[in-house]
Motif scaffolding. Structure first.
Motif, PDB file in Angstrom:
ATOM      1  N   SER A 100       0.831  -1.201   0.000  1.00 31.70           N
ATOM      2  CA  SER A 100       0.000   0.000   0.000  1.00 31.70           C
ATOM      3  C   SER A 100       0.869   1.256   0.000  1.00 31.70           C
ATOM      4  CB  SER A 100      -0.916  -0.009   1.219  1.00 31.70           C
ATOM      5  OG  SER A 100      -1.627   1.196   1.317  1.00 31.70           O
ATOM      6  N   TRP A 101       1.933   1.220   0.782  1.00 31.67           N
ATOM      7  CA  TRP A 101       2.842   2.375   0.833  1.00 31.67           C
ATOM      8  C   TRP A 101       3.523   2.586  -0.525  1.00 31.67           C
ATOM      9  CZ3 TRP A 101       3.825   6.338   3.901  1.00 31.67           C
ATOM     10  CH2 TRP A 101       4.991   7.070   3.671  1.00 31.67           C
ATOM     11  N   SER A 102       3.934   1.515  -1.171  1.00 32.42           N
ATOM     12  CA  SER A 102       4.645   1.670  -2.442  1.00 32.42           C
ATOM     13  C   SER A 102       3.705   2.099  -3.568  1.00 32.42           C
ATOM     14  CB  SER A 102       5.367   0.374  -2.820  1.00 32.42           C
ATOM     15  OG  SER A 102       4.429  -0.652  -3.081  1.00 32.42           O
ATOM     16  N   LEU A 103       2.430   1.745  -3.503  1.00 32.94           N
ATOM     17  CA  LEU A 103       1.486   2.123  -4.558  1.00 32.94           C
ATOM     18  C   LEU A 103       0.886   3.508  -4.360  1.00 32.94           C
ATOM     19  CD1 LEU A 103      -0.487  -1.186  -5.185  1.00 32.94           C
ATOM     20  CD2 LEU A 103       1.230  -0.131  -6.639  1.00 32.94           C
ATOM     21  N   THR A 104       0.510   3.826  -3.128  1.00 32.41           N
ATOM     22  CA  THR A 104      -0.214   5.071  -2.893  1.00 32.41           C
ATOM     23  C   THR A 104       0.597   6.132  -2.167  1.00 32.41           C
ATOM     24  OG1 THR A 104      -1.133   4.272  -0.801  1.00 32.41           O
ATOM     25  CG2 THR A 104      -2.403   3.820  -2.800  1.00 32.41           C
ATOM     26  N   GLY A 105       1.707   5.763  -1.551  1.00 30.83           N
ATOM     27  CA  GLY A 105       2.505   6.732  -0.810  1.00 30.83           C
ATOM     28  C   GLY A 105       2.069   6.905   0.632  1.00 30.83           C
ATOM     29  N   ASN A 106       0.986   6.252   1.034  1.00 31.49           N
ATOM     30  CA  ASN A 106       0.575   6.266   2.435  1.00 31.49           C
ATOM     31  C   ASN A 106       0.003   4.901   2.789  1.00 31.49           C
ATOM     32  OD1 ASN A 106      -2.005   6.163   1.388  1.00 31.49           O
ATOM     33  ND2 ASN A 106      -2.536   8.236   1.959  1.00 31.49           N
ATOM     34  N   ASP A 107      -0.241   4.693   4.061  1.00 33.00           N
ATOM     35  CA  ASP A 107      -0.748   3.386   4.478  1.00 33.00           C
ATOM     36  C   ASP A 107      -2.146   3.483   5.074  1.00 33.00           C
ATOM     37  OD1 ASP A 107      -0.092   4.633   6.823  1.00 33.00           O
ATOM     38  OD2 ASP A 107       0.781   2.856   7.751  1.00 33.00           O
ATOM     39  N   GLU A 108      -2.875   4.523   4.708  1.00 33.40           N
ATOM     40  CA  GLU A 108      -4.232   4.697   5.230  1.00 33.40           C
ATOM     41  C   GLU A 108      -5.215   3.872   4.420  1.00 33.40           C
ATOM     42  OE1 GLU A 108      -7.430   8.259   5.662  1.00 33.40           O
ATOM     43  OE2 GLU A 108      -5.356   8.699   6.151  1.00 33.40           O
ATOM     44  N   VAL A 109      -6.116   3.209   5.110  1.00 34.94           N
ATOM     45  CA  VAL A 109      -7.143   2.413   4.454  1.00 34.94           C
ATOM     46  C   VAL A 109      -8.227   3.364   3.962  1.00 34.94           C
ATOM     47  CG1 VAL A 109      -8.832   0.572   4.773  1.00 34.94           C
ATOM     48  CG2 VAL A 109      -6.642   0.457   5.940  1.00 34.94           C
ATOM     49  N   GLN A 110      -8.500   3.313   2.673  1.00 35.89           N
ATOM     50  CA  GLN A 110      -9.492   4.203   2.070  1.00 35.89           C
ATOM     51  C   GLN A 110     -10.890   3.641   2.227  1.00 35.89           C
ATOM     52  OE1 GLN A 110      -8.665   7.194   0.814  1.00 35.89           O
ATOM     53  NE2 GLN A 110      -6.567   6.753   1.431  1.00 35.89           N
ATOM     54  N   ASP A 111     -11.884   4.529   2.154  1.00 32.82           N
ATOM     55  CA  ASP A 111     -13.277   4.103   2.184  1.00 32.82           C
ATOM     56  C   ASP A 111     -13.626   3.400   0.884  1.00 32.82           C
ATOM     57  OD1 ASP A 111     -13.998   4.976   4.661  1.00 32.82           O
ATOM     58  OD2 ASP A 111     -14.639   6.944   3.973  1.00 32.82           O
ATOM     59  N   ASP A 112     -14.493   2.425   0.985  1.00 32.69           N
ATOM     60  CA  ASP A 112     -15.023   1.752  -0.182  1.00 32.69           C
ATOM     61  C   ASP A 112     -16.137   2.626  -0.750  1.00 32.69           C
ATOM     62  OD1 ASP A 112     -15.369  -0.286  -2.013  1.00 32.69           O
ATOM     63  OD2 ASP A 112     -16.832  -1.332  -0.765  1.00 32.69           O
ATOM     64  N   LEU A 113     -16.372   2.556  -2.067  1.00 33.73           N
ATOM     65  CA  LEU A 113     -17.422   3.360  -2.681  1.00 33.73           C
ATOM     66  C   LEU A 113     -18.793   3.014  -2.111  1.00 33.73           C
ATOM     67  CD1 LEU A 113     -16.243   3.389  -6.398  1.00 33.73           C
ATOM     68  CD2 LEU A 113     -16.060   5.196  -4.702  1.00 33.73           C
ATOM     69  N   GLU A 114     -19.027   1.737  -1.858  1.00 30.61           N
ATOM     70  CA  GLU A 114     -20.310   1.332  -1.275  1.00 30.61           C
ATOM     71  C   GLU A 114     -20.461   1.880   0.137  1.00 30.61           C
ATOM     72  OE1 GLU A 114     -22.939  -0.276  -2.632  1.00 30.61           O
ATOM     73  OE2 GLU A 114     -21.872  -0.106  -4.523  1.00 30.61           O
ATOM     74  N   ASP A 115     -19.361   1.946   0.890  1.00 28.35           N
ATOM     75  CA  ASP A 115     -19.420   2.529   2.227  1.00 28.35           C
ATOM     76  C   ASP A 115     -19.823   3.993   2.163  1.00 28.35           C
ATOM     77  OD1 ASP A 115     -18.689   0.172   3.411  1.00 28.35           O
ATOM     78  OD2 ASP A 115     -16.568   0.709   3.584  1.00 28.35           O
ATOM     79  N   ARG A 116     -19.280   4.715   1.195  1.00 27.01           N
ATOM     80  CA  ARG A 116     -19.630   6.130   1.054  1.00 27.01           C
ATOM     81  C   ARG A 116     -21.108   6.288   0.714  1.00 27.01           C
ATOM     82  NH1 ARG A 116     -14.402   8.137  -2.421  1.00 27.01           N
ATOM     83  NH2 ARG A 116     -12.893   7.878  -0.745  1.00 27.01           N
TER      84      ARG A 116
END
Length: 159
Positions: A100-116
């Motif tokens: 996750s860090w190498s792909l996005t630059g951070n390690d925060e778990v993002q919200d899912d679209l369905e969750d939003r």
């Protein structure tokens, strides 16, 4: 330490509580690094809890002393198994956090679209679309018509 036959000390019980409490709080965070630390703390709390369940005493080897003064080997074996499982889960979560860090630059778990969408519906006090049921795709808009896929399969099979 403690005498044979006495229960767990208050310090050990408090340590288990602190490990579990801190581990659960860290598991509820959105950072994968904190989730990883929470899993590690929960694993250590489980190991300590398992060891507190056993009887303390001498080495559980037949012939080295009286059987009544030997420690219980089952909690020790379970704790070793728990250590291996916790290590494997830690390695998996560490790999996921690194990816996750190498792909996005951070390690925060993002919200899912369905969750939003669910949060938006909850804020407006609306109910999500209800399942109207039914086995036929004509009765229920959520059902998919299987006929086109079956026709493709028949053409492929030569039938």
């Amino acid at each position: 330490m403690r005498q044979a036959g006495s229960g767990p000390t208050l310090v050990m019980v408090l340590a288990v509580g602190v490990f579990f409490g801190t581990g659960v709080i860290l598991l509820l965070e959105r950072s994968l690094t904190r989730i990883l630390l929470g899993v590690i703390l929960l694993g250590n709390g489980v190991n300590l809890l398992i060891l507190l369940g056993g009887r303390s005493g001498g080495a559980p080897i037949v012939g080295t002393g009286p059987v009544a003064e030997m420690s219980d080997p089952l909690p020790e074996a379970m704790a070793l198994t728990s250590i291996v499982i916790t290590f494997g889960l830690t390695a998996l979560l560490l790999a996921i956090a690194y990816r996750s860090w190498s792909l996005t630059g951070n390690d925060e778990v993002q919200d899912d679209l369905e969750d939003r969408k669910i949060v938006e519906l909850a804020e407006r006090n609306e109910v999500a679309a209800t399942d109207v049921g039914g086995d036929d795709h004509a009765d229920d808009p959520e059902q998919v018509n299987p006929a086109p896929a079956l026709r493709r399969l028949r053409r492929r099979d030569g039938g």
